[in-house]
Design a protein around this motif. Structure first.
Motif, PDB file in Angstrom:
ATOM      1  N   PRO A 169       2.332  96.495  -0.074  1.00 31.01           N
ATOM      2  CA  PRO A 169       1.823  97.653  -0.186  1.00 31.01           C
ATOM      3  C   PRO A 169       1.858  98.362  -1.416  1.00 31.01           C
ATOM      4  CG  PRO A 169       3.708  97.523   1.209  1.00 31.01           C
ATOM      5  CD  PRO A 169       3.248  96.159   0.936  1.00 31.01           C
ATOM      6  N   GLN A 170       2.769  98.100  -2.194  1.00 32.93           N
ATOM      7  CA  GLN A 170       2.932  98.782  -3.363  1.00 32.93           C
ATOM      8  C   GLN A 170       1.989  98.318  -4.365  1.00 32.93           C
ATOM      9  OE1 GLN A 170       4.684  96.150  -2.167  1.00 32.93           O
ATOM     10  NE2 GLN A 170       6.252  95.188  -3.393  1.00 32.93           N
ATOM     11  N   ALA A 171       1.166  97.385  -4.082  1.00 33.48           N
ATOM     12  CA  ALA A 171      -0.078  96.873  -5.002  1.00 33.48           C
ATOM     13  C   ALA A 171      -1.142  97.824  -4.567  1.00 33.48           C
ATOM     14  CB  ALA A 171      -0.347  95.681  -5.007  1.00 33.48           C
ATOM     15  N   ARG A 172      -1.329  99.056  -5.129  1.00 35.05           N
ATOM     16  CA  ARG A 172      -2.284  99.857  -4.540  1.00 35.05           C
ATOM     17  C   ARG A 172      -3.169 100.707  -6.024  1.00 35.05           C
ATOM     18  NH1 ARG A 172       2.779 102.255  -4.720  1.00 35.05           N
ATOM     19  NH2 ARG A 172       2.809 104.098  -5.835  1.00 35.05           N
ATOM     20  N   THR A 173      -4.209 101.283  -5.456  1.00 35.71           N
ATOM     21  CA  THR A 173      -4.907 101.794  -6.531  1.00 35.71           C
ATOM     22  C   THR A 173      -4.288 103.037  -7.337  1.00 35.71           C
ATOM     23  OG1 THR A 173      -6.981 101.522  -5.332  1.00 35.71           O
ATOM     24  CG2 THR A 173      -6.961 103.021  -7.106  1.00 35.71           C
ATOM     25  N   VAL A 174      -4.295 103.033  -8.422  1.00 33.27           N
ATOM     26  CA  VAL A 174      -3.624 104.087  -9.134  1.00 33.27           C
ATOM     27  C   VAL A 174      -4.712 105.306  -9.027  1.00 33.27           C
ATOM     28  CG1 VAL A 174      -2.827 105.057 -11.447  1.00 33.27           C
ATOM     29  CG2 VAL A 174      -2.505 102.805 -10.734  1.00 33.27           C
ATOM     30  N   PRO A 175      -4.773 106.450  -8.536  1.00 34.99           N
ATOM     31  CA  PRO A 175      -5.583 107.433  -8.318  1.00 34.99           C
ATOM     32  C   PRO A 175      -6.184 108.181  -9.305  1.00 34.99           C
ATOM     33  CG  PRO A 175      -3.684 108.206  -7.446  1.00 34.99           C
ATOM     34  CD  PRO A 175      -3.494 106.859  -7.837  1.00 34.99           C
ATOM     35  N   ARG A 176      -6.337 107.672 -10.551  1.00 31.66           N
ATOM     36  CA  ARG A 176      -6.832 108.310 -11.694  1.00 31.66           C
ATOM     37  C   ARG A 176      -7.354 107.544 -12.873  1.00 31.66           C
ATOM     38  NH1 ARG A 176      -2.886 108.476 -16.084  1.00 31.66           N
ATOM     39  NH2 ARG A 176      -0.771 107.524 -15.585  1.00 31.66           N
ATOM     40  N   LEU A 177      -7.803 108.032 -13.855  1.00 32.79           N
ATOM     41  CA  LEU A 177      -8.341 107.282 -14.830  1.00 32.79           C
ATOM     42  C   LEU A 177      -7.123 106.888 -15.846  1.00 32.79           C
ATOM     43  CD1 LEU A 177     -11.910 107.446 -16.988  1.00 32.79           C
ATOM     44  CD2 LEU A 177      -9.625 107.274 -18.259  1.00 32.79           C
ATOM     45  N   VAL A 178      -7.015 105.599 -16.195  1.00 32.43           N
ATOM     46  CA  VAL A 178      -5.903 105.448 -17.210  1.00 32.43           C
ATOM     47  C   VAL A 178      -6.475 104.925 -18.571  1.00 32.43           C
ATOM     48  CG1 VAL A 178      -3.514 104.159 -17.696  1.00 32.43           C
ATOM     49  CG2 VAL A 178      -4.234 104.711 -15.157  1.00 32.43           C
ATOM     50  N   VAL A 219      -7.750  94.282 -15.228  1.00 35.26           N
ATOM     51  CA  VAL A 219      -7.777  96.062 -14.825  1.00 35.26           C
ATOM     52  C   VAL A 219      -8.997  96.658 -14.724  1.00 35.26           C
ATOM     53  CG1 VAL A 219      -6.515  97.986 -15.046  1.00 35.26           C
ATOM     54  CG2 VAL A 219      -5.411  95.832 -15.393  1.00 35.26           C
ATOM     55  N   ARG A 220      -9.496  97.287 -13.807  1.00 36.61           N
ATOM     56  CA  ARG A 220     -10.766  97.999 -13.980  1.00 36.61           C
ATOM     57  C   ARG A 220     -10.344  99.623 -13.925  1.00 36.61           C
ATOM     58  NH1 ARG A 220     -14.046  96.751  -8.995  1.00 36.61           N
ATOM     59  NH2 ARG A 220     -12.332  98.219  -8.045  1.00 36.61           N
ATOM     60  N   ILE A 221     -10.911 100.157 -14.856  1.00 32.81           N
ATOM     61  CA  ILE A 221     -10.716 101.435 -15.222  1.00 32.81           C
ATOM     62  C   ILE A 221     -12.183 102.581 -14.951  1.00 32.81           C
ATOM     63  CG2 ILE A 221      -9.934 103.223 -17.108  1.00 32.81           C
ATOM     64  CD1 ILE A 221      -8.783 100.765 -18.549  1.00 32.81           C
ATOM     65  N   GLU A 222     -11.674 103.480 -14.035  1.00 34.52           N
ATOM     66  CA  GLU A 222     -12.818 104.412 -13.568  1.00 34.52           C
ATOM     67  C   GLU A 222     -12.250 105.753 -13.464  1.00 34.52           C
ATOM     68  OE1 GLU A 222     -15.794 101.562 -10.856  1.00 34.52           O
ATOM     69  OE2 GLU A 222     -14.196 102.423 -10.148  1.00 34.52           O
ATOM     70  N   PRO A 223     -13.194 106.770 -13.628  1.00 33.37           N
ATOM     71  CA  PRO A 223     -12.755 108.166 -13.292  1.00 33.37           C
ATOM     72  C   PRO A 223     -12.280 108.307 -11.734  1.00 33.37           C
ATOM     73  CG  PRO A 223     -14.755 108.031 -14.433  1.00 33.37           C
ATOM     74  CD  PRO A 223     -14.682 106.691 -13.918  1.00 33.37           C
ATOM     75  N   GLY A 224     -10.969 108.708 -11.976  1.00 28.71           N
ATOM     76  CA  GLY A 224     -10.320 108.442 -10.536  1.00 28.71           C
ATOM     77  C   GLY A 224      -9.656 107.578  -9.831  1.00 28.71           C
ATOM     78  N   ALA A 225      -9.808 106.410 -10.647  1.00 27.23           N
ATOM     79  CA  ALA A 225      -9.426 105.172  -9.991  1.00 27.23           C
ATOM     80  C   ALA A 225      -9.113 104.008 -11.022  1.00 27.23           C
ATOM     81  CB  ALA A 225     -10.046 104.564  -8.754  1.00 27.23           C
ATOM     82  N   THR A 226      -7.782 103.456 -10.941  1.00 27.16           N
ATOM     83  CA  THR A 226      -7.615 102.316 -11.874  1.00 27.16           C
ATOM     84  C   THR A 226      -7.075 101.301 -10.966  1.00 27.16           C
ATOM     85  OG1 THR A 226      -7.030 103.608 -13.885  1.00 27.16           O
ATOM     86  CG2 THR A 226      -6.288 101.259 -13.776  1.00 27.16           C
TER      87      THR A 226
END
Length: 255
Positions: A169-178, A219-226
């Motif tokens: 469960p710790q592998a989760r979307t980072v809720p921001r653009l990095v 790693v996919r980088i998008e506005p609001g989700a990485t």
């Protein structure tokens, strides 16, 4: 107790037998890493059953030698080190890995977003080769996996996406653009060699020191989700390594 002279042949036999098990493991690990032998040969023949039985026989013979040398341990300890400690440690190590494999699901990848699965570039797919696990959008554990190891039967036929959510469960979307620079820094901190980068995507490969194991990372980088996906190349199970890597990278990117 037997004299030192009468025990001399047994000491040599015990030492040779005891040293053979860790040497076989070392050869398997290094040989598969540099390409002398395949991973399947290293694990399926050299480790199981050759090193396994050599470690058992060496440990038994070492115990016999220890029993016969109990009154003269000061003189016998170098022989017991090679004839008992080495095979016993090898046996314990192999058993520990087996128990770890049984306690973990037989999967080879972890991702933070299975609703839109990440893929790898042509460069990574080529590097993975034809013998690596295929990278698909919705991987499923084989329905006959229990035939390989009975402990894995509970995972048979289940989607990897479900298993990921349960065991990692710790592998989760980072809720921001990095920023890509931060992603590269996080990957390199985990020993990943970055081989492709852009403002919206970074990918690379992490290699283990032995057995020729490697896992690829994108790693996919998008506005609001990485998001991240880690895929092991070989082996029936990743021993939790893809979850561990994905979770550590997510933790770094969440700081």
């Amino acid at each position: 107790m037997a004299s030192s002279r009468s025990l001399s042949p047994l000491r040599w036999i015990s030492a040779l037998m005891g040293a053979s098990a860790p040497l076989v493991v070392l050869f398997a690990a290094m040989g598969s890493d540099i390409g002398w032998i395949s991973f399947d040969t290293a694990l399926g023949f050299l480790i199981q059953p050759l090193a396994w039985w050599l470690s058992i026989l060496g440990t038994v013979l070492g115990l016999v030698l220890a029993a016969l040398s109990v009154r003269n341990l000061r003189q016998a300890w170098p022989w017991l080190l090679a004839g008992l400690i080495l095979p016993a440690a090898t046996f314990t190590g192999i058993l520990t890995v087996q128990q770890r494999a049984d306690s973990l699901p037989p999967i080879h990848e972890t991702a933070t977003d299975w609703s839109r699965p990440l893929g790898f570039s042509h460069l990574i797919r080529t590097a993975r080769g034809d013998e690596a696990w295929p990278v698909t959008g919705d991987p499923v554990v084989s329905g006959s996996i229990g035939d390989v190891r009975p402990a894995w039967a509970v995972w048979a036929g289940r989607p990897v996406s479900e298993i990921n959510s349960e065991v990692c469960p710790q592998a989760r979307t980072v809720p921001r653009l990095v920023e890509p620079e931060a992603v590269i820094a996080a990957l390199e901190a985990e020993g990943v060699v970055v081989i492709g980068e852009s403002p919206w995507r970074v990918e690379g490969t992490q290699r283990s020191n032995f057995f020729g194991r490697a896992r690829d990372v994108v790693v996919r980088i998008e506005p609001g989700a990485t998001d991240i996906r880690v895929a092991e190349r070989i082996g029936l199970t990743d021993l939790g390594d893809t979850c561990g890597l994905a979770a550590r990278v997510v933790a770094r990117l969440s700081e």
